[in-house]
Design a protein around this motif. Structure first.
Motif, PDB file in Angstrom:
ATOM      1  N   UNK A  51       0.784  -1.288   0.124  1.00 11.00           N
ATOM      2  CA  UNK A  51      -0.055   0.218  -0.014  1.00 11.00           C
ATOM      3  C   UNK A  51       0.869   1.250  -0.103  1.00 11.00           C
ATOM      4  N   UNK A  52       2.065   1.150   0.516  1.00 10.14           N
ATOM      5  CA  UNK A  52       3.017   2.044   0.477  1.00 10.14           C
ATOM      6  C   UNK A  52       4.330   1.317  -0.248  1.00 10.14           C
ATOM      7  N   UNK A  53       4.770   1.957  -1.366  1.00  6.38           N
ATOM      8  CA  UNK A  53       5.892   1.371  -2.020  1.00  6.38           C
ATOM      9  C   UNK A  53       7.338   1.474  -1.366  1.00  6.38           C
ATOM     10  N   UNK A  54       8.046   0.432  -1.006  1.00  7.34           N
ATOM     11  CA  UNK A  54       9.229   0.888  -0.597  1.00  7.34           C
ATOM     12  C   UNK A  54      10.353   1.323  -1.498  1.00  7.34           C
ATOM     13  N   UNK A  55      11.359   2.034  -0.821  1.00  6.71           N
ATOM     14  CA  UNK A  55      12.252   2.614  -1.768  1.00  6.71           C
ATOM     15  C   UNK A  55      13.394   1.460  -2.384  1.00  6.71           C
ATOM     16  N   UNK A  56      13.570   0.634  -1.050  1.00  6.71           N
ATOM     17  CA  UNK A  56      14.734  -0.508  -1.603  1.00  6.71           C
ATOM     18  C   UNK A  56      14.568  -1.597  -0.368  1.00  6.71           C
ATOM     19  N   UNK A  57      15.102  -2.844  -0.585  1.00  3.82           N
ATOM     20  CA  UNK A  57      15.151  -3.712   0.296  1.00  3.82           C
ATOM     21  C   UNK A  57      14.207  -5.055  -0.372  1.00  3.82           C
ATOM     22  N   UNK A  65       9.309 -12.522  -3.199  1.00  6.13           N
ATOM     23  CA  UNK A  65       9.888 -11.177  -3.060  1.00  6.13           C
ATOM     24  C   UNK A  65       8.669 -10.116  -3.427  1.00  6.13           C
ATOM     25  N   UNK A  66       7.713  -9.847  -2.388  1.00  5.10           N
ATOM     26  CA  UNK A  66       6.768  -8.970  -2.655  1.00  5.10           C
ATOM     27  C   UNK A  66       6.996  -7.624  -3.352  1.00  5.10           C
ATOM     28  N   UNK A  67       8.318  -7.104  -2.839  1.00  7.96           N
ATOM     29  CA  UNK A  67       8.506  -5.744  -3.343  1.00  7.96           C
ATOM     30  C   UNK A  67       9.134  -5.875  -4.899  1.00  7.96           C
ATOM     31  N   UNK A  68       9.326  -7.034  -5.371  1.00  9.35           N
ATOM     32  CA  UNK A  68       9.543  -6.998  -6.825  1.00  9.35           C
ATOM     33  C   UNK A  68       8.489  -7.523  -7.806  1.00  9.35           C
ATOM     34  N   UNK A  71       2.156  -5.516 -11.039  1.00  7.24           N
ATOM     35  CA  UNK A  71       0.683  -5.570 -10.695  1.00  7.24           C
ATOM     36  C   UNK A  71      -0.303  -6.723 -10.594  1.00  7.24           C
ATOM     37  N   UNK A  72      -0.192  -7.470 -11.474  1.00 10.32           N
ATOM     38  CA  UNK A  72      -0.727  -8.870 -11.570  1.00 10.32           C
ATOM     39  C   UNK A  72      -0.420  -9.733 -10.681  1.00 10.32           C
ATOM     40  N   UNK A  73       0.971  -9.766 -10.394  1.00  5.40           N
ATOM     41  CA  UNK A  73       1.668 -10.767  -9.525  1.00  5.40           C
ATOM     42  C   UNK A  73       1.118 -10.332  -8.237  1.00  5.40           C
ATOM     43  N   UNK A  74       1.285  -8.882  -8.072  1.00  5.04           N
ATOM     44  CA  UNK A  74       1.007  -8.370  -6.736  1.00  5.04           C
ATOM     45  C   UNK A  74      -0.709  -8.630  -6.087  1.00  5.04           C
ATOM     46  N   UNK A  75      -1.430  -8.613  -7.151  1.00  2.00           N
ATOM     47  CA  UNK A  75      -3.019  -8.901  -6.633  1.00  2.00           C
ATOM     48  C   UNK A  75      -3.048 -10.269  -6.235  1.00  2.00           C
ATOM     49  N   UNK A  76      -2.193 -11.062  -6.899  1.00  2.00           N
ATOM     50  CA  UNK A  76      -2.176 -12.714  -6.364  1.00  2.00           C
ATOM     51  C   UNK A  76      -1.726 -12.886  -4.934  1.00  2.00           C
ATOM     52  N   UNK A  77      -0.596 -12.017  -4.792  1.00  2.00           N
ATOM     53  CA  UNK A  77       0.161 -12.399  -3.706  1.00  2.00           C
ATOM     54  C   UNK A  77      -0.751 -11.753  -2.447  1.00  2.00           C
ATOM     55  N   UNK A  78      -1.492 -10.659  -2.750  1.00  2.00           N
ATOM     56  CA  UNK A  78      -2.191 -10.168  -1.770  1.00  2.00           C
ATOM     57  C   UNK A  78      -3.459 -10.923  -1.035  1.00  2.00           C
TER      58      UNK A  78
END
Length: 258
Positions: A51-57, A65-68, A71-78
């Motif tokens: 919901x907030x995009x990390x800068x790095x890590x 790795x959720x941070x990488x 959008x489609x993959x993130x919807x599935x991971x959520x």
């Protein structure tokens, strides 16, 4: 398992909100995040589901790795990450049942969601959860007719209907009176333990963190400065997390007779 590695969040203005956070949470763990306002607690919770995009890590959930993710993959991971908000985030004009079933929107087709046509399996699970959180008699009640504690219970049921591996709670008791706050914390811990999922609770009330969680993580200026069993939290630890204060006078004995 959740593992956060060297997580940094830098907003356009101001200092680092998160400054190299490293944290590991095993399946079934329940941790409380405490710290002063502006320490980065909400930012950390919201970075985990982006919901907030990390800068790095990196934010590794069950090896992903959720941070990488795109959008489609993130919807599935959520689908594996439940979220409970301080402000409840309910649709006021919808019923309790409709709000709970919204926790399964990502698992049905566009037309099913548009028509609110959910499979009977999800309806049965939602009814069971509403009974479990004490709202079995409020299925058809509009969300705007509920008290704050009842709204938070709807949010809990909605998040758990997802059957997540990880539950994130961002100040779930901040808008509640002390008795209701204790009831909500007790309910959350009981349900998380029953379902053997992990939970991160961002909370201001130190006493609630001590009473209801086994592990406390303290943040200050975007960094983790304390990570120990709740039973080990003492005045020195509070000073480390929050700064100098007469902590003994601020920590009256808890009356467990309530």
């Amino acid at each position: 398992m959740l593992e956060i590695i060297d997580l940094v969040k830098k907003y356009d203005s101001g200092p680092l909100a998160l400054d190299g956070v490293n944290l590991k949470i095993e399946a079934g763990d329940i941790i409380a995040l405490i710290g002063p306002s502006g320490a980065g607690k909400s930012t950390l919770v919201r970075c985990i589901n982006r919901l907030v995009e990390p800068t790095s890590g990196k934010i590794m959930l069950n090896g992903v790795d959720i941070s990488s993710l795109n959008k489609k993959e993130l919807r599935e991971a959520r689908k594996n990450i439940g979220m409970i908000f301080q402000e409840y985030a309910l649709v006021e004009r919808l019923s309790v049942m409709e709000n709970v079933l919204s926790g399964r929107l990502a698992s049905v087709s566009f037309w099913q969601s548009l028509r609110r046509n959910f499979p009977q399996k999800y309806i049965s699970e939602a009814l069971s959860l509403l009974d479990r959180v004490g709202l079995g008699d409020y299925v058809d009640t509009r969300a705007d007719q509920l008290s704050g504690g009842q709204r938070q219970r709807v949010g809990i049921a909605r998040a758990l209907l997802q059957k997540p591996d990880l539950l994130l709670l961002d100040e779930p008791t901040a808008s509640l009176d002390p008795k209701t706050a204790r009831q909500i914390m007790r309910l959350v811990v009981d349900l998380v333990q029953e379902k053997n999922i992990s939970a991160i609770i961002n909370i201001h009330e130190v006493k609630l963190a001590e009473l209801f969680t086994k592990r406390i993580v303290g943040l200050r200026e975007g960094r983790i400065v304390y990570d120990e069993e709740a039973a080990k939290l003492d005045t020195d630890a509070l000073t480390l997390i929050y700064g100098e204060e007469d902590w003994e006078s601020e920590r009256p004995a808890e009356d467990e007779s309530e």
